[in-house]
Design a protein around this motif. Structure first.
Motif, PDB file in Angstrom:
ATOM      1  N   ARG A 274      40.155  35.992  42.267  1.00  0.00           N
ATOM      2  CA  ARG A 274      40.969  35.176  43.164  1.00  0.00           C
ATOM      3  C   ARG A 274      40.149  34.619  44.326  1.00  0.00           C
ATOM      4  NH1 ARG A 274      46.884  38.192  43.810  1.00  0.00           N
ATOM      5  NH2 ARG A 274      47.335  38.368  41.566  1.00  0.00           N
ATOM      6  N   LEU A 275      39.343  35.471  44.958  1.00  0.00           N
ATOM      7  CA  LEU A 275      38.581  35.008  46.107  1.00  0.00           C
ATOM      8  C   LEU A 275      37.569  33.940  45.717  1.00  0.00           C
ATOM      9  CD1 LEU A 275      37.883  38.192  48.256  1.00  0.00           C
ATOM     10  CD2 LEU A 275      39.110  36.138  48.958  1.00  0.00           C
ATOM     11  N   GLN A 277      37.597  31.904  43.161  1.00  0.00           N
ATOM     12  CA  GLN A 277      38.255  30.655  42.769  1.00  0.00           C
ATOM     13  C   GLN A 277      38.854  29.933  43.976  1.00  0.00           C
ATOM     14  OE1 GLN A 277      38.464  29.035  39.716  1.00  0.00           O
ATOM     15  NE2 GLN A 277      36.838  30.478  39.204  1.00  0.00           N
ATOM     16  N   GLU A 278      39.497  30.675  44.877  1.00  0.00           N
ATOM     17  CA  GLU A 278      40.176  30.041  46.006  1.00  0.00           C
ATOM     18  C   GLU A 278      39.191  29.638  47.093  1.00  0.00           C
ATOM     19  OE1 GLU A 278      43.421  28.439  48.052  1.00  0.00           O
ATOM     20  OE2 GLU A 278      43.302  29.214  45.989  1.00  0.00           O
ATOM     21  N   ALA A 279      38.295  30.554  47.483  1.00  0.00           N
ATOM     22  CA  ALA A 279      37.423  30.294  48.631  1.00  0.00           C
ATOM     23  C   ALA A 279      36.235  29.416  48.270  1.00  0.00           C
ATOM     24  CB  ALA A 279      36.926  31.606  49.225  1.00  0.00           C
ATOM     25  N   ARG A 280      35.666  29.614  47.107  1.00  0.00           N
ATOM     26  CA  ARG A 280      34.490  28.825  46.749  1.00  0.00           C
ATOM     27  C   ARG A 280      34.830  27.605  45.899  1.00  0.00           C
ATOM     28  NH1 ARG A 280      28.608  30.254  44.048  1.00  0.00           N
ATOM     29  NH2 ARG A 280      28.358  28.208  43.088  1.00  0.00           N
ATOM     30  N   GLU A 281      35.471  27.850  44.771  1.00  0.00           N
ATOM     31  CA  GLU A 281      35.691  26.757  43.827  1.00  0.00           C
ATOM     32  C   GLU A 281      36.688  25.728  44.341  1.00  0.00           C
ATOM     33  OE1 GLU A 281      33.794  26.899  40.368  1.00  0.00           O
ATOM     34  OE2 GLU A 281      32.906  27.535  42.267  1.00  0.00           O
ATOM     35  N   LYS A 282      37.794  26.181  44.905  1.00  0.00           N
ATOM     36  CA  LYS A 282      38.854  25.261  45.331  1.00  0.00           C
ATOM     37  C   LYS A 282      38.593  24.663  46.709  1.00  0.00           C
ATOM     38  CE  LYS A 282      43.888  25.072  45.942  1.00  0.00           C
ATOM     39  NZ  LYS A 282      45.159  25.853  45.828  1.00  0.00           N
ATOM     40  N   ARG A 283      38.117  25.509  47.653  1.00  0.00           N
ATOM     41  CA  ARG A 283      37.987  25.050  49.038  1.00  0.00           C
ATOM     42  C   ARG A 283      36.541  24.814  49.478  1.00  0.00           C
ATOM     43  NH1 ARG A 283      42.767  26.770  52.339  1.00  0.00           N
ATOM     44  NH2 ARG A 283      44.264  27.762  50.941  1.00  0.00           N
ATOM     45  N   GLU A 315      38.662  29.933  58.774  1.00  0.00           N
ATOM     46  CA  GLU A 315      39.484  29.601  57.612  1.00  0.00           C
ATOM     47  C   GLU A 315      39.218  30.571  56.459  1.00  0.00           C
ATOM     48  OE1 GLU A 315      40.530  25.922  54.543  1.00  0.00           O
ATOM     49  OE2 GLU A 315      39.038  25.628  56.123  1.00  0.00           O
ATOM     50  N   VAL A 319      41.872  32.902  54.445  1.00  0.00           N
ATOM     51  CA  VAL A 319      42.005  32.871  52.985  1.00  0.00           C
ATOM     52  C   VAL A 319      41.882  34.282  52.412  1.00  0.00           C
ATOM     53  CG1 VAL A 319      40.896  32.107  50.843  1.00  0.00           C
ATOM     54  CG2 VAL A 319      41.266  30.488  52.710  1.00  0.00           C
ATOM     55  N   GLU A 323      44.773  36.275  50.285  1.00  0.00           N
ATOM     56  CA  GLU A 323      44.605  36.802  48.931  1.00  0.00           C
ATOM     57  C   GLU A 323      44.885  38.306  48.885  1.00  0.00           C
ATOM     58  OE1 GLU A 323      44.281  35.030  46.255  1.00  0.00           O
ATOM     59  OE2 GLU A 323      44.220  33.191  47.449  1.00  0.00           O
TER      60      GLU A 323
END
Length: 425
Positions: A274-275, A277-283, A315, A319, A323
């Protein structure tokens, strides 16, 4: 012939030293681990760092061998020698070719039981460890973990660095460090474990020869740990902000241990986590971000580490908190299955390495008084349900305490407070 899935036998010498032999058919190498079930957590504040200093000192000369002789005699036979100090264990390790058990046992026994403790060597080694302390302080992604550990367990052995401080290691003298050796490596907490191309009868004979005469009384068991929480921030001119967040959780003996391991894997254990994907890949907030669990006999922590630009630190902290809160609300079947597969793969891969097997066997004997079959561990992993992980997530949040450390540019300093607020309001 020993069955491939049979658990190794555990033998106990008259003085309490335990011996575990784990032969592996078809190997031409072996691993020997002599592990003391004590480490930096056994220290009081005045002796902080002495266990690590002692591990260094025994290599300066032991038995009839000089510092150079100790390594040369092992390496001349194709072997390798190493040691490590942790909070709850100190380990001496030999890798060798088949037939190297006799020499390996003799050398390690001298290190553990018969170090020379020369005053000149000690003065020089205090300087060397002082340089190691300084190096750790100059290495942001080392120092930020020490800061978080201090915040999590302030005023307790688990909250002090394993290396100690310049002041505490300077107090050591040959006589006092020798007394500490006798307590730290006392026979009641020594486990000798060998794996690979080893013979059980030979190992038992060598253990009796080299460790059967060991004497001494160990230190008292450390007091139960208590998670304090809080924040540690240090503004420093760096390219990146380094962040660590810790939350209280269960120890290795707790029935929720594997739920914690799975929780950490889902949260930030890999590129599908989750981290990540959300923190690196998405944001695009961080190049490095992951979650982990650190467990001790009676307690443990869930940890998150990230390195990011200072402008993104707040930020990223929010995040991470989001999560973590989400882990107490839902766990998807697919991510649960992935985490279990990753844990089992890691476990079985480690069992293909003799040193990992020897170290694992020694740790299990010290913690549980027995070794644990891989099939038993796999069953425990498979038994963890979505509800178990969610329940653990709720328990992690329930005390309302977290430890946060931030090391980096001034603009990142508010990340610690942001994490606490986003997590607990």
């Amino acid at each position: 012939m020993r069955k491939a899935d049979a658990l190794p036998n555990i033998h106990t010498l008259k003085n309490g030293v335990r011996v575990v032999c784990d032969p592996i058919d078809g190997l031409e190498t072996l691993a020997l681990s002599v592990v003391a079930g004590r480490g930096a957590r056994s220290e009081d504040e005045a002796r902080s760092g002495w266990s690590h200093l002692l591990e260094h000192m025994v290599f300066k000369g032991a038995g009839e061998r000089s510092a150079r002789d100790i390594v040369e005699v092992i390496e001349a036979e194709g072997g390798q020698i190493n040691a490590a100090t942790g909070y709850e264990r100190t380990s001496f390790q030999i890798r060798a070719l088949k037939g190297g058990l006799d020499l390996g046992s003799a050398v390690v026994a001298d290190l553990v039981l018969h170090p020379t403790m020369d005053a000149g060597d000690l003065a020089r080694e205090i300087q060397v460890v002082g340089q190691e302390i300084a190096e750790a302080a100059d290495t942001p992604d080392d120092h930020v973990f020490e800061m978080a550990q201090q915040a999590a367990f302030e005023g307790q052995p688990l909250g002090r660095p394993i290396l100690g401080t310049d002041e505490s290691i300077a107090r050591a003298e040959p006589a006092t460090l020798s007394d500490w050796r006798a307590a730290l490596y006392a026979p009641d907490a020594l486990v000798i474990a060998a794996s690979g191309a080893v013979d059980e009868d030979e190992l038992l004979a060598l253990a009796e020869r080299d460790f059967g005469g060991a004497q001494g009384q160990g230190t008292a068991a450390p007091a139960p740990a208590s998670f304090a929480g809080g924040a540690r921030t240090t503004s420093k001119s760096l390219e990146q902000a380094n962040l660590v967040f810790l939350l209280p959780s269960v120890g290795v003996r707790d029935q929720g241990y594997f739920a914690l391991r799975i929780y950490a894997e889902i949260l930030g254990g890999g590129m599908a986590s989750r981290l990540f994907q959300e923190a690196r890949e998405k944001r695009g907030l961080a190049y490095a971000v992951d979650a982990y669990s650190e467990t001790y006999a009676d307690t443990g922590v869930l940890g998150v580490f990230a390195g990011c630009a200072a402008k993104d630190a707040v930020e990223l902290a929010r995040v991470a908190a989001g999560e973590i809160r989400g882990m107490a609300e839902r766990v998807e079947p697919a991510e649960l299955a992935r985490a279990k597969a990753q844990l089992k793969a890691s476990m079985f891969m480690a069992r293909e390495q003799p040193l990992s097997r020897a170290e694992q066997a020694a740790a299990q004997v010290l913690l549980f008084g027995r070794t644990l079959a891989p099939a038993e561990l796999a069953e425990q992993i498979d038994a963890v349900s979505q509800a178990d992980v969610i329940r653990l997530g709720e328990a992690i949040l329930a005390p309302g305490r977290a430890a946060a450390s931030v090391l980096g540019p001034k603009a990142s300093m508010k990340a610690a407070e942001a994490f606490q607020r986003a997590l607990f309001g």
